[in-house]
Design an enzyme around this catalytic site. Structure first.
Site, mmCIF file in Angstrom:
data_model
loop_
_atom_site.group_PDB
_atom_site.id
_atom_site.type_symbol
_atom_site.label_atom_id
_atom_site.label_comp_id
_atom_site.label_asym_id
_atom_site.label_seq_id
_atom_site.Cartn_x
_atom_site.Cartn_y
_atom_site.Cartn_z
ATOM 1 N N GLY A 243 0.789 -1.061 0.070
ATOM 2 C CA GLY A 243 0.103 0.031 0.165
ATOM 3 C C GLY A 243 0.984 1.356 0.038
ATOM 4 N N THR A 247 -0.339 4.515 5.279
ATOM 5 C CA THR A 247 -1.702 3.743 5.305
ATOM 6 C C THR A 247 -1.922 2.742 6.545
ATOM 7 O OG1 THR A 247 -1.010 2.162 3.477
ATOM 8 C CG2 THR A 247 -2.277 3.910 2.782
ATOM 9 N N LYS A 249 0.612 0.083 7.382
ATOM 10 C CA LYS A 249 1.151 -1.155 7.202
ATOM 11 C C LYS A 249 1.999 -1.670 8.299
ATOM 12 C CE LYS A 249 3.401 -0.035 3.459
ATOM 13 N NZ LYS A 249 2.721 1.100 3.101
ATOM 14 N N THR A 250 2.981 -0.600 8.912
ATOM 15 C CA THR A 250 3.626 -0.914 10.121
ATOM 16 C C THR A 250 2.864 -0.892 11.330
ATOM 17 O OG1 THR A 250 5.722 0.231 8.962
ATOM 18 C CG2 THR A 250 5.588 -0.054 11.408
ATOM 19 N N HIS A 464 -5.118 35.863 -10.609
ATOM 20 C CA HIS A 464 -4.457 34.225 -10.855
ATOM 21 C C HIS A 464 -5.271 33.201 -10.241
ATOM 22 C CE1 HIS A 464 -1.305 31.159 -11.713
ATOM 23 N NE2 HIS A 464 -1.824 30.767 -10.755
ATOM 24 N N GLU A 465 -5.538 33.485 -8.849
ATOM 25 C CA GLU A 465 -6.526 32.398 -7.914
ATOM 26 C C GLU A 465 -7.861 32.596 -8.497
ATOM 27 O OE1 GLU A 465 -4.872 30.260 -6.640
ATOM 28 O OE2 GLU A 465 -2.649 31.270 -6.712
#
Length: 667
Positions: A243, A247, A249-250, A464-465
């Site tokens: 994955g 996410t 795993k450990t 621009h934004e």
């Protein structure tokens, strides 16, 4: 398509067998040194006490040697001839003679105490002195004092020998340690816990229920194997957790260690390989040897792609040691000798680079995908991490979960922690929605900086934004606008238009062509606004990141998704990187130069069409843009609902945007 848009030393066990005689001798000497300084429990002295004794001995020696000389330097001395003169003159009243020391202590007339007696160095035979003493009727006393010179010499020699022995033992200990380190290169560095206490249980893992269920089954097999063996089931030899980063795993591995109740070995894939040839394979053998001695047990290998990459030519020829380590790992996992009772759990975020022999059944029987959490998963993760957070009543974890599609578990934990830090900094009693919004912005975009003061630069960034925000509001397939701001952020971000991502699309990975085209158009909105408002000469480099993402997305649409006039053809491998174990041949393009020219033409056509569409929309809404710019410069941030209401006064909104406005009016 699912991957689009996603960012994708407990000590070693004791006991060494089969050493040669010299090594045993070195270890014996080392042990003596350690006992001397209290490094092993069998030593009677602690290390500090040993050094204190040594220091005390040296100080005592110095005192014994220096004190007589110091004392002598403070006493009054007379020469032998002066003594005879004073006897003849009748000034001497008393003489104490010390034959063992060869001195005499003389008292003169007028002295009040014996402390002021003079010291005279005497010869062995002093007959004339005795004659004068008798003649003058002086008190003469022969003093018998013990001779300490021999004892002092012995003590001095013992102290010297003791210091030399201590220095030699210290040197021997260091040399034997360095020799032991060299010989221990082949020993496993896996951290071992008989009953691992990680502080993490399965109830602390949320958002990945399918993966958790798979691993709970493994733990159940270890605790109650008869439940499975009674019907002929065999325990999986290996489980590979796959994955994106963050996410969990450990975290799953920690939960397994906390729940299993069996010996647990944990090691990183990078800890197998060293610069010395053969070390990696030796460590693999030693790891599995220890595991067999403690079976049933679990071995967890984190980042297994560091050692398990595809064997082959790769780049250069310096990967023989890694391949040798991998070969030994393959043999130990499912070779001639069985490993019953040993379960191997490994984690990686790059399964595509792993060797195919490592992935086959019998080695890793199960591949468990730990993907980015969906809405329910994010809600569960937020509930876990919010247990120790003070939240105000207006906080809705459901709303936060809907605001954060594409967030991993680590992102959500970090976001809540940032919100808690902001709350403490602002001296509030609980986390409010404002802190949550600011924390989301900080995690996704960057740290908020001081607002701009330069009027021209501020106006350019505002246009621009607003170019992004206006297109996001007027395009029918785009996401909804959450807010637009010109407050700068760290990393060179002058402002941003933040969308509310479609969680269903993000979670499923089912992106439509219309959504992708609108995404390209929105990304080009900032550059289009600059050119339309200020002219081509005033265009800035502020759209560099937008253009880069547009080029990447357009190429993927043409070469991977088949969304161009070239048809439904996958023309490029999604993994463009070259890895060790992956040859250059697999990276060569799978099409001709003529097709490459057509690909470039399709990409240019798609991007230019979107750019012209963006310019047209901005050109047609110039009056609206000017009003929005003045408002944005004044307020610095415009929320999405307010933005949509203003736009709806000037032009008709798409159906999705219009329905949202109607909903807001009802509320």
């Amino acid at each position: 398509m699912k991957n689009f848009g996603q960012q994708i030393k407990t000590d070693e066990l004791k006991g060494i067998n089969h050493h040669n005689w010299s090594l045993c001798q070195a270890q014996s000497n080392t042990q003596k040194a350690k006992i001397l300084f209290g490094r092993i429990p069998g030593g009677k002295l602690t290390r500090k006490l040993g050094w204190k004794i040594l220091a005390t001995g040296i100080i005592a020696q110095a005192v014994l040697l220096v004190s007589p000389a110091f004392a002598n330097s403070t006493q009054k001395n007379l020469s032998y001839s002066q003594l005879l003169d004073k006897i003849q003159a009748g000034e001497v009243t008393e003489i104490d003679y010390y034959p063992s020391r060869g001195i005499a202590k003389v008292s003169l007339k007028g002295q009040r105490s014996r402390e002021g007696m003079y010291i005279v160095q005497m010869f062995e035979h002093v007959p004339e002195l005795l004659d004068q003493v008798r003649a003058q009727k002086i008190d003469f006393e022969l003093k018998r004092s013990p001779d300490n010179s021999v004892a002092m010499g012995i003590i001095f020699n013992i102290l010297i020998v003791f210091v030399v022995i201590v220095v030699l033992l210290a040197i021997l200990r260091r040399s034997s340690q360095s020799q032991g380190n060299a010989l221990n290169f082949g020993k496993s560095r896996a951290r071992f816990q008989m009953e691992a206490k990680t502080g993490v249980l399965f109830e602390d893992v949320a958002g990945i229920e399918e993966a958790k269920e798979e691993l709970q089954e493994v733990v159940s097999f270890l605790k109650k194997p008869e439940k499975f063996t009674a019907i002929g089931a065999k325990i999986p030899k290996g489980v590979l957790l796959v994955g994106p980063p963050g996410t969990g795993k450990t975290l799953l591995a920690k939960a397994i260690a906390g729940e299993a109740g069996v010996p647990f070995f944990s090691i990183s894939g990078s800890e197998f390989v060293e610069m010395f040839v053969g070390v990696g394979a030796s460590r693999v053998r030693d790891l599995f040897k220890k595991a067999k001695e403690n079976a049933p047990c679990i071995i967890f290998i984190d980042e297994i792609d560091a050692v398990g990459r595809q064997r082959g030519a790769g780049i250069g020829g310096g990967n023989d040691e890694r391949e040798q380590t991998l070969n030994q790992l393959l043999t130990e996992m499912d070779g001639f000798e069985g490993n019953s009772g040993i379960i191997i759990i490994a984690a990686t975020n790059r399964p595509d680079v792993l060797d195919v022999a490592l992935l086959r059944p019998g080695r890793f029987d199960r591949q468990v995908t730990v993907d980015l959490p969906a809405y329910k998963g994010r809600l569960g993760i937020l509930e876990v991490h919010a247990r120790n957070k003070k939240l105000t009543p207006e906080i809705s974890l459901e709303a936060i979960a809907r605001k954060t599609p594409g967030f991993s578990g680590a992102d959500l934990a970090n976001m809540l922690n940032e919100a808690a830090i902001l709350t403490a900094r602002r001296r509030k009693e609980g986390i409010t929605p404002n802190e949550i919004d600011d924390a989301i912005d900080r995690v996704t975009i960057g740290l908020s900086l001081t607002p701009l003061l330069d009027g021209k630069k501020k106006r350019l960034i505002a246009y621009h934004e607003l170019g992004h925000a206006l297109l996001m509001t007027l395009l029918k397939n785009s996401d909804l606008l959450n807010k637009v701001t010109i407050i700068p952020r760290s990393g060179g971000v002058g402002g941003f238009a933040q969308p509310i991502m479609d969680e269903g699309m993000i979670d499923s990975g089912m992106y439509t062509r219309g959504w992708l085209i609108d995404r390209i158009t929105i990304s080009l909105g900032g550059r289009a606004a600059e050119e339309e408002i200020f002219g081509l000469a005033e265009v800035t480099v502020g759209a560099a990141n937008d253009i880069r993402s547009v080029a990447s997305l357009a190429r993927e649409m043409v070469t991977r998704y088949g969304m161009s006039d070239l048809g439904p053809l996958a023309l490029e491998n999604p993994n463009g990187e070259v890895f060790l174990g992956r040859g250059w041949q697999s990276q060569q393009p799978e099409y001709s130069e003529e097709v490459a020219i057509k690909i470039d033409h399709q990409i240019r056509t798609m991007v230019f069409h979107c750019y012209e569409k963006a310019r047209k929309i901005i050109r047609e809404n110039r009056v609206l843009m000017d009003r929005l710019v003045d408002l944005l410069i004044e307020k610095e941030t415009i929320e999405g609902d307010e933005f949509r209401r203003i736009v709806s006064e000037y032009t008709e909104l798409p159906k999705k945007q219009k329905s949202l406005i109607n909903l807001e009016k009802k509320i």
